[in-house]
Design an enzyme around this catalytic site. Sequence first.
Site, PDB file in Angstrom:
ATOM      1  N   ASP A 202      32.279  88.108 -10.395  1.00 35.65           N
ATOM      2  CA  ASP A 202      31.502  86.993  -9.559  1.00 35.65           C
ATOM      3  C   ASP A 202      31.273  87.528  -8.053  1.00 35.65           C
ATOM      4  O   ASP A 202      32.331  87.532  -7.376  1.00 35.65           O
ATOM      5  CB  ASP A 202      31.968  85.744  -9.704  1.00 35.65           C
ATOM      6  CG  ASP A 202      30.767  84.452  -9.147  1.00 35.65           C
ATOM      7  OD1 ASP A 202      30.121  84.104 -10.026  1.00 35.65           O
ATOM      8  OD2 ASP A 202      31.079  84.314  -8.219  1.00 35.65           O
ATOM      9  N   ILE A 203      30.238  87.570  -7.679  1.00 38.87           N
ATOM     10  CA  ILE A 203      30.101  88.010  -6.246  1.00 38.87           C
ATOM     11  C   ILE A 203      30.313  86.768  -5.165  1.00 38.87           C
ATOM     12  O   ILE A 203      29.771  85.785  -5.488  1.00 38.87           O
ATOM     13  CB  ILE A 203      28.700  88.397  -5.892  1.00 38.87           C
ATOM     14  CG1 ILE A 203      28.226  89.636  -6.837  1.00 38.87           C
ATOM     15  CG2 ILE A 203      28.415  88.671  -4.478  1.00 38.87           C
ATOM     16  CD1 ILE A 203      26.822  90.051  -6.702  1.00 38.87           C
TER      17      ILE A 203
ATOM     18  N   ASN B 199      22.271  83.928   0.031  1.00 42.34           N
ATOM     19  CA  ASN B 199      20.797  83.564  -0.107  1.00 42.34           C
ATOM     20  C   ASN B 199      20.151  82.642   0.712  1.00 42.34           C
ATOM     21  O   ASN B 199      19.088  82.633   1.246  1.00 42.34           O
ATOM     22  CB  ASN B 199      20.743  82.898  -1.606  1.00 42.34           C
ATOM     23  CG  ASN B 199      20.305  83.948  -2.891  1.00 42.34           C
ATOM     24  OD1 ASN B 199      19.699  85.040  -2.332  1.00 42.34           O
ATOM     25  ND2 ASN B 199      20.452  83.717  -3.826  1.00 42.34           N
TER      26      ASN B 199
ATOM     27  N   HIS C 232      15.949  85.146  -0.645  1.00 42.07           N
ATOM     28  CA  HIS C 232      16.243  85.713  -1.867  1.00 42.07           C
ATOM     29  C   HIS C 232      15.939  87.253  -1.937  1.00 42.07           C
ATOM     30  O   HIS C 232      16.684  87.812  -2.732  1.00 42.07           O
ATOM     31  CB  HIS C 232      15.315  84.873  -2.792  1.00 42.07           C
ATOM     32  CG  HIS C 232      15.815  83.635  -3.120  1.00 42.07           C
ATOM     33  ND1 HIS C 232      16.977  83.240  -4.058  1.00 42.07           N
ATOM     34  CD2 HIS C 232      15.339  82.499  -2.611  1.00 42.07           C
ATOM     35  CE1 HIS C 232      17.158  81.917  -3.948  1.00 42.07           C
ATOM     36  NE2 HIS C 232      16.326  81.523  -3.008  1.00 42.07           N
TER      37      HIS C 232
ATOM     38  N   ASP D 239      18.464  89.647  -3.586  1.00 37.92           N
ATOM     39  CA  ASP D 239      18.273  90.496  -4.715  1.00 37.92           C
ATOM     40  C   ASP D 239      18.430  92.062  -4.393  1.00 37.92           C
ATOM     41  O   ASP D 239      19.264  92.660  -5.426  1.00 37.92           O
ATOM     42  CB  ASP D 239      16.691  90.516  -5.010  1.00 37.92           C
ATOM     43  CG  ASP D 239      16.136  89.228  -5.723  1.00 37.92           C
ATOM     44  OD1 ASP D 239      16.896  88.580  -6.162  1.00 37.92           O
ATOM     45  OD2 ASP D 239      14.910  89.133  -5.774  1.00 37.92           O
TER      46      ASP D 239
ATOM     47  N   GLU E 213      24.990  85.465 -10.159  1.00 35.11           N
ATOM     48  CA  GLU E 213      25.617  86.258  -9.398  1.00 35.11           C
ATOM     49  C   GLU E 213      26.751  86.677 -10.216  1.00 35.11           C
ATOM     50  O   GLU E 213      27.695  87.245  -9.795  1.00 35.11           O
ATOM     51  CB  GLU E 213      26.050  85.972  -8.113  1.00 35.11           C
ATOM     52  CG  GLU E 213      26.975  84.858  -7.784  1.00 35.11           C
ATOM     53  CD  GLU E 213      26.489  83.547  -8.022  1.00 35.11           C
ATOM     54  OE1 GLU E 213      27.190  82.276  -7.849  1.00 35.11           O
ATOM     55  OE2 GLU E 213      25.113  83.044  -8.592  1.00 35.11           O
TER      56      GLU E 213
ATOM     57  N   ARG F 140      39.628  98.832  -9.026  1.00 34.42           N
ATOM     58  CA  ARG F 140      38.736 100.071  -8.400  1.00 34.42           C
ATOM     59  C   ARG F 140      37.266  99.453  -8.186  1.00 34.42           C
ATOM     60  O   ARG F 140      36.819  99.577  -7.158  1.00 34.42           O
ATOM     61  CB  ARG F 140      38.487 101.080  -9.503  1.00 34.42           C
ATOM     62  CG  ARG F 140      38.033 102.283  -8.910  1.00 34.42           C
ATOM     63  CD  ARG F 140      37.866 103.521 -10.055  1.00 34.42           C
ATOM     64  NE  ARG F 140      39.272 103.342 -10.965  1.00 34.42           N
ATOM     65  CZ  ARG F 140      39.132 103.650 -12.333  1.00 34.42           C
ATOM     66  NH1 ARG F 140      38.274 103.566 -12.738  1.00 34.42           N
ATOM     67  NH2 ARG F 140      40.282 103.794 -12.717  1.00 34.42           N
TER      68      ARG F 140
END
Length: 202
Positions: free
Chosen positions: A68-69, A76, A81, A85, A111, A131
């Site tokens: 999850d970012i 955003n 947006h 993206d 995300e 990594r």
Amino acid sequence: LIPMLLSITVVFGAILLVNQTIAARLQEAARRDALTDALTRRALDEAAEIEVARSNRHRTPLSLLMLDIDHFKLVNDQYGHPIGDAVLRRFATATQACLRREDLFGRVGGEEFCALLPNTPAAGAALLAERIRKAVADLVVEVDDHRVPLMVSIGVATLGEHGKAWQDLVRQADAALYAAKRAGRNRVIMADAIPLSAAAAD
């Protein structure tokens, strides 16, 4: 008459082949997220059930990474947006560059992504997750005069150790992901909640 019939047969054969090719391409496109080229959730679920059955049948290891970012909503909200993206595309490209050809990479939410790793035990999955975390931390998206850094939280679970079914694996990896979020983000945590890395340790 015979040459004419042969010509008609050839034409119909060519049309059929073109239609089959178009259908195959449309089917493959439906399996892919248009923005990131990751598998859709449905396509991933279908492929994962096959991999889980294969792993259980042959007793080979199978691991799952839930990714999850971090702070994506803030990106955003602050930059819009289109920049969000761009972040998703850069993240997906960097993550896929760390994976093997046989690994399955899918987008399961806005995300949130996951990577299913055949023939990969827990220790190998942990190393790969670390990594990926470092590769993402090295990314920067340029926005006008601003540089948007990226970070990712990752939860790791392994079939057998953390469940025997696909949904068990998803549930355990997801719980580990949220443990990583609660612990401060930008880190990897196994399903047994042992921290493997943190930004402060870099």
